[in-house]
Design an enzyme around this catalytic site. Structure first.
Site, PDB file in Angstrom:
ATOM      1  N   ASN A  63      14.025  36.320 122.789  1.00  0.00           N
ATOM      2  CA  ASN A  63      15.139  36.045 123.687  1.00  0.00           C
ATOM      3  C   ASN A  63      15.547  37.380 124.304  1.00  0.00           C
ATOM      4  OD1 ASN A  63      17.523  35.513 124.959  1.00  0.00           O
ATOM      5  ND2 ASN A  63      18.588  34.715 123.150  1.00  0.00           N
ATOM      6  N   VAL A  64      15.358  37.530 125.615  1.00  0.00           N
ATOM      7  CA  VAL A  64      15.606  38.830 126.256  1.00  0.00           C
ATOM      8  C   VAL A  64      17.071  39.263 126.147  1.00  0.00           C
ATOM      9  CG1 VAL A  64      13.698  38.544 127.894  1.00  0.00           C
ATOM     10  CG2 VAL A  64      16.020  37.888 128.576  1.00  0.00           C
ATOM     11  N   ASN A  90      11.270  39.812 134.314  1.00  0.00           N
ATOM     12  CA  ASN A  90      11.196  38.619 135.169  1.00  0.00           C
ATOM     13  C   ASN A  90      12.008  37.433 134.638  1.00  0.00           C
ATOM     14  OD1 ASN A  90       9.669  36.575 137.073  1.00  0.00           O
ATOM     15  ND2 ASN A  90       9.324  35.847 134.971  1.00  0.00           N
ATOM     16  N   SER A 149      16.668  38.974 143.519  1.00  0.00           N
ATOM     17  CA  SER A 149      16.639  37.765 144.367  1.00  0.00           C
ATOM     18  C   SER A 149      17.312  38.080 145.694  1.00  0.00           C
ATOM     19  CB  SER A 149      17.404  36.616 143.696  1.00  0.00           C
ATOM     20  OG  SER A 149      17.518  35.541 144.608  1.00  0.00           O
ATOM     21  N   TYR A 162      24.779  33.705 139.087  1.00  0.00           N
ATOM     22  CA  TYR A 162      23.399  34.127 139.388  1.00  0.00           C
ATOM     23  C   TYR A 162      23.384  35.285 140.390  1.00  0.00           C
ATOM     24  CZ  TYR A 162      18.445  33.595 140.666  1.00  0.00           C
ATOM     25  OH  TYR A 162      17.100  33.809 140.903  1.00  0.00           O
ATOM     26  N   ALA A 164      25.767  37.409 141.073  1.00  0.00           N
ATOM     27  CA  ALA A 164      26.321  38.621 140.451  1.00  0.00           C
ATOM     28  C   ALA A 164      25.292  39.256 139.525  1.00  0.00           C
ATOM     29  CB  ALA A 164      27.596  38.273 139.683  1.00  0.00           C
ATOM     30  N   SER A 165      24.553  38.425 138.793  1.00  0.00           N
ATOM     31  CA  SER A 165      23.539  38.978 137.875  1.00  0.00           C
ATOM     32  C   SER A 165      22.448  39.692 138.664  1.00  0.00           C
ATOM     33  CB  SER A 165      22.930  37.875 136.994  1.00  0.00           C
ATOM     34  OG  SER A 165      22.017  37.062 137.716  1.00  0.00           O
ATOM     35  N   LYS A 166      22.014  39.111 139.771  1.00  0.00           N
ATOM     36  CA  LYS A 166      20.926  39.724 140.544  1.00  0.00           C
ATOM     37  C   LYS A 166      21.421  40.951 141.326  1.00  0.00           C
ATOM     38  CE  LYS A 166      17.627  36.926 139.274  1.00  0.00           C
ATOM     39  NZ  LYS A 166      16.503  37.402 138.455  1.00  0.00           N
ATOM     40  N   ILE A 195      11.054  30.682 146.644  1.00  0.00           N
ATOM     41  CA  ILE A 195       9.698  30.577 146.094  1.00  0.00           C
ATOM     42  C   ILE A 195       9.517  29.189 145.488  1.00  0.00           C
ATOM     43  CG2 ILE A 195       8.042  31.583 144.464  1.00  0.00           C
ATOM     44  CD1 ILE A 195       8.997  33.524 146.707  1.00  0.00           C
TER      45      ILE A 195
HETATM   46  P1  NAI Z   1      11.104  29.592 135.755  1.00  0.00           P
HETATM   47  O1  NAI Z   1      12.317  28.887 135.269  1.00  0.00           O
HETATM   48  O2  NAI Z   1       9.920  28.780 136.213  1.00  0.00           O
HETATM   49  O3  NAI Z   1      10.580  30.596 134.623  1.00  0.00           O
HETATM   50  C1  NAI Z   1      11.456  31.439 133.913  1.00  0.00           C
HETATM   51  C2  NAI Z   1      10.843  31.765 132.577  1.00  0.00           C
HETATM   52  O4  NAI Z   1      11.772  32.594 131.874  1.00  0.00           O
HETATM   53  C3  NAI Z   1      10.601  30.512 131.705  1.00  0.00           C
HETATM   54  O5  NAI Z   1       9.311  30.554 131.138  1.00  0.00           O
HETATM   55  C4  NAI Z   1      11.689  30.607 130.645  1.00  0.00           C
HETATM   56  O6  NAI Z   1      11.330  30.028 129.398  1.00  0.00           O
HETATM   57  C5  NAI Z   1      11.879  32.121 130.528  1.00  0.00           C
HETATM   58  N1  NAI Z   1      13.183  32.466 129.954  1.00  0.00           N
HETATM   59  C6  NAI Z   1      14.392  31.916 130.258  1.00  0.00           C
HETATM   60  N2  NAI Z   1      15.345  32.452 129.485  1.00  0.00           N
HETATM   61  C7  NAI Z   1      14.733  33.359 128.672  1.00  0.00           C
HETATM   62  C8  NAI Z   1      15.197  34.229 127.647  1.00  0.00           C
HETATM   63  N3  NAI Z   1      16.487  34.276 127.287  1.00  0.00           N
HETATM   64  N4  NAI Z   1      14.291  35.024 127.023  1.00  0.00           N
HETATM   65  C9  NAI Z   1      12.983  34.969 127.362  1.00  0.00           C
HETATM   66  N5  NAI Z   1      12.491  34.170 128.319  1.00  0.00           N
HETATM   67  C10 NAI Z   1      13.356  33.374 128.972  1.00  0.00           C
HETATM   68  O7  NAI Z   1      11.614  30.580 136.903  1.00  0.00           O
HETATM   69  P2  NAI Z   1      10.829  31.283 138.109  1.00  0.00           P
HETATM   70  O8  NAI Z   1      11.098  30.557 139.357  1.00  0.00           O
HETATM   71  O9  NAI Z   1       9.428  31.576 137.718  1.00  0.00           O
HETATM   72  O10 NAI Z   1      11.676  32.658 138.212  1.00  0.00           O
HETATM   73  C11 NAI Z   1      11.265  33.880 137.659  1.00  0.00           C
HETATM   74  C12 NAI Z   1      12.205  34.965 138.136  1.00  0.00           C
HETATM   75  O11 NAI Z   1      12.230  35.017 139.559  1.00  0.00           O
HETATM   76  C13 NAI Z   1      13.667  34.771 137.678  1.00  0.00           C
HETATM   77  O12 NAI Z   1      14.230  36.017 137.353  1.00  0.00           O
HETATM   78  C14 NAI Z   1      14.302  34.191 138.921  1.00  0.00           C
HETATM   79  O13 NAI Z   1      15.672  34.449 138.945  1.00  0.00           O
HETATM   80  C15 NAI Z   1      13.566  34.953 140.016  1.00  0.00           C
HETATM   81  N6  NAI Z   1      13.621  34.315 141.318  1.00  0.00           N
HETATM   82  C16 NAI Z   1      13.088  33.066 141.531  1.00  0.00           C
HETATM   83  C17 NAI Z   1      13.147  32.499 142.781  1.00  0.00           C
HETATM   84  C18 NAI Z   1      12.574  31.175 143.074  1.00  0.00           C
HETATM   85  O14 NAI Z   1      12.699  30.729 144.212  1.00  0.00           O
HETATM   86  N7  NAI Z   1      11.926  30.507 142.138  1.00  0.00           N
HETATM   87  C19 NAI Z   1      13.791  33.192 143.906  1.00  0.00           C
HETATM   88  C20 NAI Z   1      14.331  34.472 143.569  1.00  0.00           C
HETATM   89  C21 NAI Z   1      14.232  34.990 142.317  1.00  0.00           C
END
Ligand code: NAI
Length: 254
Positions: A63-64, A90, A149, A162, A164-166, A195
Site C-alpha cells: 500500500n503506497v 503511478n 494529471s 484528486y 489537489a493531490s495532483k 486516457i
Molecule cells: P487504474 O485504476 O486503472 O490503476 C491504478 C492502479 O493503482 C491499480 O492497479 C490499483 O490497484 C493501484 N493502486 C490503487 N491504490 C493503491 C495503493 N494504495 N497502493 C498500491 N497500489 C494502488 O488507473 P489508471 O488510469 O491506470 O491511472 C494510473 C495513474 O494515472 C493514476 O495516478 C491516475 O491518477 C493517473 N491518471 C490517469 C488518467 C486517466 O485518464 N486514466 C488521467 C490522468 C492521470
C-alpha cells in the site's frame, strides 16, 4: 527507444492500466522491473508479460500510503534486484464528489494514495539512488517520474481531492528535483490528459463527449502514449531534464 539495459525500475500501481503499460515499455527498453500494487498476486499478469519480453520482473504487495510497507518494499527490491535506478510513482485513485459534500474520509484517502504515496516512495528510494556510482566514481543517480494529471494544472469540478493531490504531486516533483539534483537524481512528472482506462471508462458519455471537444488531436490518449513519455524521461536522452511537467494530453491544455 530509450536504452535502459542494466537499469532497475519500480513502478507502483502496475497491476493494470497505465502502470502496466509503463512497466511493459520500460522492460521493452531493457530494464528489469519491480511491479508494485496493493496485492502481489494482482501483479502476476504484468510480471508474466515482462518475462515474455526477456526482462526480470517480480510482483510486490504494498500500500503506497503506508510508510512501513513502502520502506519494506524498497528493501525487498534492493535485496532481489541489487539496485534502483528508476522510480515511477503511478498508483492513484479517485473518489469524486462536489467539495461541499465531500467527506473527510474521501479527501484523506485520495491525498494519502496519490500525494503521500508519491512522497513515501521518493523518500525511500532517494538514498539507494544516491549510492549508484560508476566504476570511476561518477555519480549515476537515478530518475524519478511522477504521474500527475492535466486536472492538477487546470482544476476540475467534482474532483477537489484528486486535483489537489495532483497539484501537490507537481509541486513535490519540482522540490524533489531541487533537493536531489546535485546527486544526479532527476525528478519529472508526466501529466496525462484523458486516457482510455478503467478510471475513465466509468464516466458518462456526455462527459466523455465534452472532453473530446477540448482535445485538438481528436482522440483520447492511450496508456502507451504515457508509457513512451515515461521511458524517455527515464533514459539518458533526458539527462539534462529535471523539475519539468510534461503534458501528454493531445493539446487539451497548452
Ligand atoms: P487504474 O485504476 O486503472 O490503476 C491504478 C492502479 O493503482 C491499480 O492497479 C490499483 O490497484 C493501484 N493502486 C490503487 N491504490 C493503491 C495503493 N494504495 N497502493 C498500491 N497500489 C494502488 O488507473 P489508471 O488510469 O491506470 O491511472 C494510473 C495513474 O494515472 C493514476 O495516478 C491516475 O491518477 C493517473 N491518471 C490517469 C488518467 C486517466 O485518464 N486514466 C488521467 C490522468 C492521470
Amino acid at each position: 527507444m530509450a536504452n535502459l539495459k542494466g537499469k532497475v525500475a519500480i513502478v507502483t500501481g502496475a497491476a493494470r492500466g497505465i502502470g502496466a503499460a509503463i512497466a511493459r515499455r520500460l522492460a521493452s527498453d531493457g530494464a528489469d522491473v519491480a511491479i508494485c500494487d496493493l496485492k502481489a498476486e494482482w501483479c502476476e499478469e504484468t510480471v508474466k508479460a515482462l518475462e515474455a519480453l526477456g526482462a526480470k520482473a517480480k510482483g510486490y504487495g504494498v500500500n503506497v500510503a503506508a510508510s512501513a510497507e513502502v520502506d519494506a518494499c524498497v528493501k525487498a527490491v534492493i535485496a532481489d534486484f541489487g539496485r534502483i535506478d528508476i522510480m515511477v510513482n503511478n498508483a492513484g485513485i479517485t473518489k469524486d464528489g462536489l467539495l461541499m459534500r465531500m467527506s473527510d474520509e474521501d479527501w484523506d484517502a485520495v491525498l494519502d494514495v496519490n500525494l503521500k504515496g508519491t512522497f513515501l516512495f521518493t523518500r525511500a528510494v532517494a538514498r539507494p539512488m544516491m549510492k549508484n556510482k560508476a566504476a570511476d566514481g561518477t555519480q549515476l543517480g537515478g530518475a524519478i517520474i511522477n504521474i500527475a494529471s492535466v486536472v492538477g494544472i487546470m482544476g476540475n469540478a467534482g474532483q477537489a481531492n484528486y486535483t489537489a493531490s495532483k497539484g501537490g504531486v507537481i509541486a513535490l516533483t519540482k522540490t524533489t528535483s531541487k533537493e536531489l539534483g546535485s546527486r544526479n537524481i532527476r525528478c519529472n512528472a508526466v501529466a496525462p490528459g484523458f486516457i482510455q482506462s478503467k478510471m475513465t471508462d466509468v464516466l458518462p458519455d456526455d462527459v466523455k463527449k465534452s472532453y473530446m471537444e477540448m482535445i485538438p488531436l481528436k482522440r483520447f490518449g492511450t496508456a502507451d502514449d504515457i508509457a513512451k513519455a515515461v521511458a524517455w524521461l527515464a533514459g539518458d536522452d533526458a539527462a539534462y531534464i529535471t523539475g519539468q511537467i510534461i503534458s501528454v494530453n493531445g493539446g487539451m491544455l497548452g
